[in-house]
Scaffold this active site. Structure first.
Site, PDB file in Angstrom:
ATOM      1  N   ASP A   1      58.642  62.632  52.975  1.00 57.25           N
ATOM      2  CA  ASP A   1      57.393  62.909  52.654  1.00 57.25           C
ATOM      3  C   ASP A   1      56.376  61.593  52.297  1.00 57.25           C
ATOM      4  O   ASP A   1      57.172  60.539  51.922  1.00 57.25           O
ATOM      5  CB  ASP A   1      57.297  63.729  51.115  1.00 57.25           C
ATOM      6  CG  ASP A   1      56.160  64.141  50.580  1.00 57.25           C
ATOM      7  OD1 ASP A   1      55.184  64.697  51.344  1.00 57.25           O
ATOM      8  OD2 ASP A   1      55.657  63.637  49.475  1.00 57.25           O
TER       9      ASP A   1
ATOM     10  N   GLU B   1      56.788  62.092  57.720  1.00 62.65           N
ATOM     11  CA  GLU B   1      55.203  62.678  57.519  1.00 62.65           C
ATOM     12  C   GLU B   1      54.714  61.359  57.764  1.00 62.65           C
ATOM     13  O   GLU B   1      54.514  60.483  56.707  1.00 62.65           O
ATOM     14  CB  GLU B   1      55.190  63.308  56.238  1.00 62.65           C
ATOM     15  CG  GLU B   1      53.789  64.141  56.137  1.00 62.65           C
ATOM     16  CD  GLU B   1      53.083  63.874  54.951  1.00 62.65           C
ATOM     17  OE1 GLU B   1      52.261  64.871  54.461  1.00 62.65           O
ATOM     18  OE2 GLU B   1      53.820  63.219  53.988  1.00 62.65           O
TER      19      GLU B   1
HETATM   20  C1  NOJ Z   1      52.670  65.927  51.734  1.00 66.17           C
HETATM   21  C2  NOJ Z   1      53.171  67.149  51.298  1.00 66.17           C
HETATM   22  O1  NOJ Z   1      53.354  67.869  52.447  1.00 66.17           O
HETATM   23  C3  NOJ Z   1      51.986  67.891  50.322  1.00 66.17           C
HETATM   24  O2  NOJ Z   1      52.464  69.140  50.274  1.00 66.17           O
HETATM   25  C4  NOJ Z   1      52.118  67.105  49.166  1.00 66.17           C
HETATM   26  O3  NOJ Z   1      51.198  67.500  48.090  1.00 66.17           O
HETATM   27  C5  NOJ Z   1      52.035  65.323  49.276  1.00 66.17           C
HETATM   28  N1  NOJ Z   1      52.688  65.124  50.410  1.00 66.17           N
HETATM   29  C6  NOJ Z   1      52.502  64.690  47.988  1.00 66.17           C
HETATM   30  O4  NOJ Z   1      54.070  64.937  47.884  1.00 66.17           O
END
Ligand code: NOJ
Length: 531
Positions: free
Chosen positions: A192, A253
């Protein structure tokens, strides 16, 4: 070849997937019961959004204990059983890891609050006597004040304090967490907010947030993301992962527009893959898509990493809705934007074939295979995404793409579980249940099942290269060796197809007077060309 280079990976957003215990919230028992569905869909791996113990202020991206399963999902034993059962069905399991921030209920943050200003406990987070000008990604300031007057940094919600990655205990804790889950057999991690862990020393104000200064130039790290030191962390993590042998992987991500900086994360000793958000954000337009595909291939080729193709996830408006809008590149969530769902769905079918035909890995967000649209008319009191609250409802937030799946039956909760669904499902989803679609050869689900099977069987698909073919305006056509052609018609007219036997088509092909069939607008076809 390593499985992750060309895998079809299905994203399970656990609380909306299937509910086994009847409390209205999806869980591990529900997932376990539906594993045969995923096996039969034909995907290779599952990515599970966070399943950790969490107050759920941000759907589980606010972790209170990284070594425990949230009670609403089940127990650690349930998780171990699901990993084992998935493996028996031939499915790999990737779990989410959330290293940028914890929950404010995490013991470290609670200790930091108690220990007070200047204490070593506060050094694991970013506490300051004054905030800087950074804004939260969810709206509003990125700083909140605690009782003794100090402020702490949170790039997301105030319940998600950012960790200080310069602190050796933070680094040691996360390698230990990786080991904890690797010991339990997971095949990889989705990281993440992967580019934001390290912040610029001293947390200076960001120039781009001063209205009268020139905006931040691309190609340089920002104060709150893409700092060069973050790569050391992933090299460490890679050593840990590789020490477990087998074919395990990281997917990052990484929302970075600069391809050079993006590719650095995919160097051979760092992450294996990263989500392709440029593709997700691209308009349904032949020139723009071709451009993104070319740039993606060039960027990844430099570091010999396989690209990924992503159309939707739990953070963005579902693409059946996006592609039915006038501006198909608009990813926002304002209900005022009209969408022609029939058109959006035809394009979503074509986009599925495009994304599965390109070289590399492909992601399917749960419900994509059912053609689910975004849900806009959720009652305010049902909305849970902090984005809705933090923007005073200006941004509706992400609940509309997280509505629990319709599995069968004629009325909500559509066999999601025995006890309702935590977000209300539209009654029209009666037409979109998995059970109904399974019995319809022309449904989105049947298209996904067929395409994923062909993708697995066809020697041509998966990792490797592709070549563009001459095609008319508004048409994308490419071939892959040996003997596979994909044609996508983004124009307004029916187009002639090259010679070849259709393998899968997203719409009924037109009859040509003589020669090969014709492809209608907003449709795609795969052909075996036999050369
Ligand atoms: C990316 C995640 O996909 C999202 O759902 C989340 O709110 C943020 N990162 C913070 O962790």
């Amino acid at each position: 070849m390593s499985w992750w280079r060309d895998a079809a990976i299905y994203q399970v957003y656990l609380r909306s997937f299937a509910d086994g215990d009847g409390d209205g919230v999806g869980d591990l028992a529900g997932l376990e019961a539906r594993l045969p569905y995923l096996r039969d869909l034909g995907v290779d791996a599952l990515w599970l959004s966070p399943w950790y113990d969490s107050p759920m202020a941000d759907g589980g991206y606010d972790v209170a204990d990284y070594r425990a399963i949230d009670p609403s999902f089940g127990t650690l034993q349930d998780a171990e059983r699901v990993i084992g059962a998935a493996h028996q069905h031939g499915l790999k399991v990737i779990v989410d890891i959330v290293p940028n921030h914890t929950s404010d209920r995490h013991p470290w943050f609670q200790e930091a609050l108690r220990a007070g200003a200047g204490s070593p406990e506060r050094e694991r987070f970013h506490f300051r006597n004054w905030p800087n000008n950074w804004q939260s990604r969810f709206g509003g300031p990125a700083w909140s004040q605690v009782d003794d007057g100090q402020w702490y940094l949170h790039l997301f919600d105030s319940t998600q304090p950012d960790l200080n990655w310069d602190h050796p205990e933070v680094r040691a804790e996360f390698t230990s967490i990786l080991r904890f889950w690797l010991d339990r057999g997971v095949d990889g991690f989705r990281i993440d907010v992967a580019a934001r862990l390290v912040k610029q020393q001293g947390l200076p104000d960001k120039p781009e947030e001063h209205p009268d200064l020139p905006s931040f130039a691309d190609g340089k790290p920002a104060a709150d993301k893409d700092r060069p030191e973050v790569h050391e962390i992933y090299r460490d993590w890679r050593r840990v992962l590789d020490s477990y042998g087998g074919e395990r992987c990281f997917v990052g991500e990484i929302w970075l527009d600069d391809p050079e900086r993006f590719a650095r994360y995919l160097r051979p000793d760092e992450l294996h893959t990263a989500f392709n958000f440029a593709f997700l954000k691209c308009a349904w337009e032949a020139g723009a898509l071709r451009d993104v595909i070319d740039r993606t291939l060039a960027t990844h080729a430099k570091v010999a990493a396989p690209p990924t193709w992503v159309l939707s996830n739990h953070d963005v408006t579902r693409h059946a809705t996006r592609y039915g809008r006038e501006d198909t590149a608009f990813t926002g969530r304002l209900h005022r934007v009209p969408s022609d769902l029939g058109l959006g769905t035809r394009r979503a079918r074509a986009a599925a074939l495009l994304s599965m035909a390109l070289p590399g890995g492909v992601y399917v967000y749960q419900g994509d295979e059912l053609g689910l649209p975004e849900v806009f008319d959720l009652p305010e009191e049902a909305r849970q995404d902090p984005v809705f609250r933090r923007t005073a409802g200006l941004d509706l937030g992400r609940d509309g793409c997280r509505v629990p799946l319709p599995w069968g039956g004629e009325a909500p909760p559509f066999e999601f579980g025995a006890g309702g669904a935590w977000l209300p499902q539209p009654r029209e989803w009666r037409e979109l249940t998995a059970a109904r679609q399974l019995g319809d050869a022309d449904s989105m689900l049947s298209l996904y099942r067929l395409a994923l099977r062909v993708r697995r069987d066809e020697e041509a698909l998966g990792d490797g290269g592709m070549r563009w073919l001459e095609s008319g305006e508004g048409v994308l056509a490419f071939e892959r060796d040996p003997g596979f052609t994909c044609v996508v018609n983004l124009s307004r007219r029916e187009v002639d197809l090259p010679e070849g036997a259709p393998l899968v088509a997203s719409a009924e092909l037109g009859e040509a007077a003589a020669g090969p069939a014709r492809l209608p607008p907003d449709a795609a076809v795969w052909l075996r060309t036999g050369n």
